[in-house]
Enzyme design. Structure first.
Site, PDB file in Angstrom:
ATOM      1  N   GLY A 239     -30.916 -20.588  -3.532  1.00 23.11           N
ATOM      2  CA  GLY A 239     -30.748 -20.227  -4.935  1.00 23.11           C
ATOM      3  C   GLY A 239     -29.905 -21.144  -5.785  1.00 23.11           C
ATOM      4  N   PRO A 274     -31.496 -23.236   1.210  1.00 23.16           N
ATOM      5  CA  PRO A 274     -31.746 -23.925  -0.057  1.00 23.16           C
ATOM      6  C   PRO A 274     -33.161 -24.491  -0.113  1.00 23.16           C
ATOM      7  CG  PRO A 274     -30.537 -25.377   1.406  1.00 23.16           C
ATOM      8  CD  PRO A 274     -30.663 -24.043   2.122  1.00 23.16           C
ATOM      9  N   GLY A 275     -33.786 -24.382  -1.254  1.00 23.74           N
ATOM     10  CA  GLY A 275     -35.086 -24.992  -1.467  1.00 23.74           C
ATOM     11  C   GLY A 275     -34.975 -26.004  -2.595  1.00 23.74           C
ATOM     12  N   ARG A 312     -44.645 -24.479 -13.664  1.00 20.13           N
ATOM     13  CA  ARG A 312     -43.373 -23.904 -14.101  1.00 20.13           C
ATOM     14  C   ARG A 312     -43.264 -23.732 -15.615  1.00 20.13           C
ATOM     15  NH1 ARG A 312     -39.013 -25.840 -13.505  1.00 20.13           N
ATOM     16  NH2 ARG A 312     -37.872 -23.966 -12.960  1.00 20.13           N
ATOM     17  N   TYR A 316     -42.756 -19.867 -16.346  1.00 20.86           N
ATOM     18  CA  TYR A 316     -41.384 -19.438 -16.656  1.00 20.86           C
ATOM     19  C   TYR A 316     -40.895 -19.973 -17.996  1.00 20.86           C
ATOM     20  CZ  TYR A 316     -41.273 -19.515 -11.447  1.00 20.86           C
ATOM     21  OH  TYR A 316     -41.537 -19.393 -10.110  1.00 20.86           O
ATOM     22  N   CYS A 342     -58.041 -25.216 -20.157  1.00 17.32           N
ATOM     23  CA  CYS A 342     -58.414 -24.352 -21.279  1.00 17.32           C
ATOM     24  C   CYS A 342     -57.558 -23.099 -21.343  1.00 17.32           C
ATOM     25  CB  CYS A 342     -59.893 -24.001 -21.172  1.00 17.32           C
ATOM     26  SG  CYS A 342     -60.884 -25.496 -21.136  1.00 17.32           S
ATOM     27  N   GLU A 343     -56.307 -23.287 -21.669  1.00 15.51           N
ATOM     28  CA  GLU A 343     -55.344 -22.205 -21.863  1.00 15.51           C
ATOM     29  C   GLU A 343     -54.323 -22.718 -22.865  1.00 15.51           C
ATOM     30  OE1 GLU A 343     -55.078 -19.194 -20.278  1.00 15.51           O
ATOM     31  OE2 GLU A 343     -56.537 -19.516 -18.674  1.00 15.51           O
ATOM     32  N   TYR A 370     -41.239 -26.517  -6.347  1.00 14.31           N
ATOM     33  CA  TYR A 370     -42.155 -25.580  -7.001  1.00 14.31           C
ATOM     34  C   TYR A 370     -43.096 -26.298  -7.956  1.00 14.31           C
ATOM     35  CZ  TYR A 370     -38.671 -22.567  -4.904  1.00 14.31           C
ATOM     36  OH  TYR A 370     -37.827 -21.997  -4.001  1.00 14.31           O
TER      37      TYR A 370
HETATM   38  C1  LIG Z   1     -37.466 -18.986  -2.437  1.00  9.55           C
HETATM   39  C2  LIG Z   1     -36.482 -18.562  -1.428  1.00  9.55           C
HETATM   40  C3  LIG Z   1     -35.415 -19.393  -1.107  1.00  9.55           C
HETATM   41  C4  LIG Z   1     -35.146 -20.706  -1.798  1.00  9.55           C
HETATM   42  O1  LIG Z   1     -34.744 -20.547  -3.110  1.00  9.55           O
HETATM   43  P1  LIG Z   1     -34.240 -21.823  -3.924  1.00  9.55           P
HETATM   44  O2  LIG Z   1     -33.891 -21.277  -5.243  1.00  9.55           O
HETATM   45  O3  LIG Z   1     -35.367 -22.776  -3.983  1.00  9.55           O
HETATM   46  O4  LIG Z   1     -33.064 -22.370  -3.198  1.00  9.55           O
HETATM   47  C5  LIG Z   1     -34.557 -18.978  -0.107  1.00  9.55           C
HETATM   48  N1  LIG Z   1     -34.737 -17.807   0.542  1.00  9.55           N
HETATM   49  C6  LIG Z   1     -35.750 -16.976   0.241  1.00  9.55           C
HETATM   50  C7  LIG Z   1     -35.894 -15.709   0.976  1.00  9.55           C
HETATM   51  C8  LIG Z   1     -36.659 -17.321  -0.740  1.00  9.55           C
HETATM   52  O5  LIG Z   1     -37.669 -16.497  -1.034  1.00  9.55           O
END
Ligand SMILES: *Cc1c(COP(=O)(O)O)cnc(C)c1O
Length: 414
Positions: A239, A274-275, A312, A316, A342-343, A370
Site C-alpha cells: 500500500g 508492496p506492489g 488507471r 480512478y 470509442c469511449e 497496474y
Molecule cells: C494489491 C495488494 C497489495 C499491493 O498493494 P500496493 O498498493 O500495490 O502495494 C498487497 N496486498 C494485497 C492483499 C493486495 O490485494
C-alpha cells in the site's frame, strides 16, 4: 535516482533513447528499467536489514515473468491473488515457500494448487473460506498454514476503489470477529495458525494509517496469545504510495523504522506485500501522437495508446505525468491526451501543456504498476509490447500481441 532522463534532447531509459525503442519495437510499448526495479527492491529492504522479514512482491501490480524472475533472484517472496498468479510465480522460478496467497474468492482448485506447491501461508479472508480450506487440506492429507486477513476499519485516505481496510469493504475478517474466527481456526484439524495479515489499501501517502492498523493488529496478537494462539508472523500488507505528481509518500526508511519500532521486543517475523512501490516508477508507457485535433473548446492529441493499455486514468481518474520524448522549445498548447478507443472515458491526461506535432513520441510516466497488468483487448486492440532496459541493452519481455491471436479461441456457430 531517476533512470528516465533527458540526455542530448531525448528522453532515455537508462542509456537507451526512447526514440530507438519506438523505432525498433513500435508503439505503444511499456518500457521498464532493470536498474529502477532493482534499486526499488533494495531501497525497500535497506531499512529492514537485521530484522526477521520477508518482502512479498504483490504480483498483480506487474506480473511479467521477467520482473517476477528478477525479484525472485533478489530474494523476494510473492503475494498472489489467484491460481494464475501462482502458476506465473512458479514459472518465473519463484520460491513457493515465500508465497502468500491473498484474495476473497479462492476456489477449491486454487487451494489445492497452492497446497501442492507448498506455499508459505494462506491469507484467509472469511470464516467460510477457512472452513473450505480445512476441508480441501483434509482431503489431501495436508495441513494448511494460515493467517487471517483482518480488517481493522482504518481509513487509508486513498481513492475509494483502492481502499480496502474499511468496514464496508469486501476484504478480510471484521476486526470484532477476528478472535472468534481464530479460535475456530485453531480447532480445525487441517489448519495451522501461523500469522495475522492486514492490507488497508493502495497508494497510501501517509504513515499514520499504517501505524494505526498495526497498533490494532498488535492488540489482537496479544489477545490471541492469552488464548494460547501463537502468532509467528505479522503481515503488514502493501500500500505504500508513489509520486505520480506531487504526492509525498513516506520514505521506505521511515516506514520501516516506524514499523520496526512497534515490534521491538517481539519475536515475530514481519511480512510486507508492496506492489506499486517496487514497480510504479520503474516503467513508462511509450506512445505516438497520431493526430492533433483542434476543437472549439479543447485541443485533442490522439495517441496510439488507450484506456485498454493503461486503465488507471479512466478507472480512478488517476494522474500520470506525460512527457515529450523530444521536447520542443516554443509555445505550448493545452491538450487533452486521448486514445483511439470509442469511449469518452478514454483519456490518458487532461489539460497538458505541450508543444506537439503529429508523429511525436510521448512517455506516460509512472506506468510500471497496474498498467500492463490491467490492460485488456477492448476494441480488439492487441496489448502493447513490454521491454526491459538494462544499461544500453533492451530485452523484449513480452511481444506485442498479434491481432489473429485475439480471436483464435472463438468459433462461428457452424
Ligand atoms: C494489491 C495488494 C497489495 C499491493 O498493494 P500496493 O498498493 O500495490 O502495494 C498487497 N496486498 C494485497 C492483499 C493486495 O490485494
Amino acid at each position: 535516482m531517476n533512470v528516465f532522463e533527458i540526455k542530448n534532447g531525448t528522453l532515455h531509459a537508462e542509456n537507451v533513447a526512447l526514440t530507438t525503442i519506438a523505432s525498433q519495437f513500435n508503439t505503444p510499448c511499456y518500457v521498464y528499467s532493470k536498474l529502477a526495479l532493482t534499486q526499488a527492491f533494495s531501497d525497500f529492504k535497506a531499512g529492514l536489514i537485521g530484522s526477521n522479514h520477508l518482502v512479498c512482491f504483490a504480483v498483480k501490480a506487474n506480473p511479467n515473468i521477467a520482473i517476477l524472475n528478477l525479484f525472485a533472484k533478489l530474494g523476494a517472496g510473492f503475494d498472489i491473488v489467484s491460481g494464475g498468479e501462482l502458476a506465473r510465480v512458479l514459472a518465473a522460478d519463484g520460491d513457493p515457500q515465500k508465497i502468500v496467497f491473498s484474495g476473497v474468492g479462492k476456489t477449491a482448485d486454487e487451494m489445492r494448487a497452492a497446497l501442492n506447491a507448498g506455499i508459505f501461508c494462506f491469507n484467509v479472508e472469511s470464516a467460510s473460506e477457512l472452513k473450505r480450506l480445512n476441508d480441501v487440506a483434509g482431503s489431501m492429507g495436508k495441513i494448511a498454514p494460515v493467517s487471517l486477513r483482518v480488517n481493522p476499519n482504518v481509513d487509508a485516505k486513498t481513492h475509494p476503489y483502492i481502499s480496502t481496510g474499511l468496514k464496508n469493504n469486501k476484504f478480510g475478517v471484521a476486526f470484532e470477529d477476528a478472535l472468534t474466527v481464530y479460535e475456530q481456526a485453531a480447532a480445525m484439524p487441517n489448519i495451522a495458525v501461523h500469522g495475522v495479515d492486514c492490507h488497508i489499501g493502495s497508494q497510501i501517502t501517509e504513515l499514520a494509517p499504517f501505524i494505526e492498523a498495526l497498533d490494532l493488529i498488535l492488540g489482537l496478537v496479544d489477545a490471541l496469545e492469552t488464548k494460547g494462539i501463537h502468532i509467528g508472523h505479522i503481515d503488514v500488507g502493501g500500500g505504500i504510495g508513489i509520486t505520480y505528481a506531487d504526492e509525498t509518500p513516506p520514505e521506505f526508511a521511515n516506514y520501516a523504522k516506524a514499523i520496526l519500532a512497534k515490534l521491538a521486543n517481539r519475536n515475530v517475523k514481519l511480512l510486507f506485500e508492496p506492489g506499486r512501490a517496487l514497480v510504479g516508477n520503474a516503467g513508462v508507457l511509450l506512445t505516438k501522437v497520431e493526430y492533433i485535433k483542434p476543437a472549439e473548446a479543447k485541443n485533442f492529441a490522439i495517441v496510439d495508446a488507450a484506456m485498454n493499455d493503461l486503465m488507471r486514468p479512466a478507472l480512478y481518474d488517476a494522474y500520470h505525468n506525460i512527457a515529450a520524448v523530444e521536447p520542443r522549445t516554443g509555445t505550448t498548447t493545452s491538450y487533452e491526451i486521448v486514445g483511439p478507443v470509442c469511449e469518452s472515458g478514454d483519456f490518458l491526461g487532461h489539460d497538458r501543456n505541450l508543444n506537439l506535432q503529429e508523429g511525436d513520441l510521448l512517455a506516460i510516466m509512472s506506468a510500471g504498476a497496474y498498467g500492463m497488468s490491467m490492460a485488456s483487448n477492448y476494441n480488439t486492440r492487441a496489448r502493447a509490447a513490454e521491454v526491459i532496459v538494462d544499461g544500453d541493452k533492451v530485452f523484449v519481455v513480452r511481444q506485442r500481441e498479434k491481432i489473429a491471436d485475439l480471436f483464435a479461441l472463438e468459433n462461428c456457430l457452424d
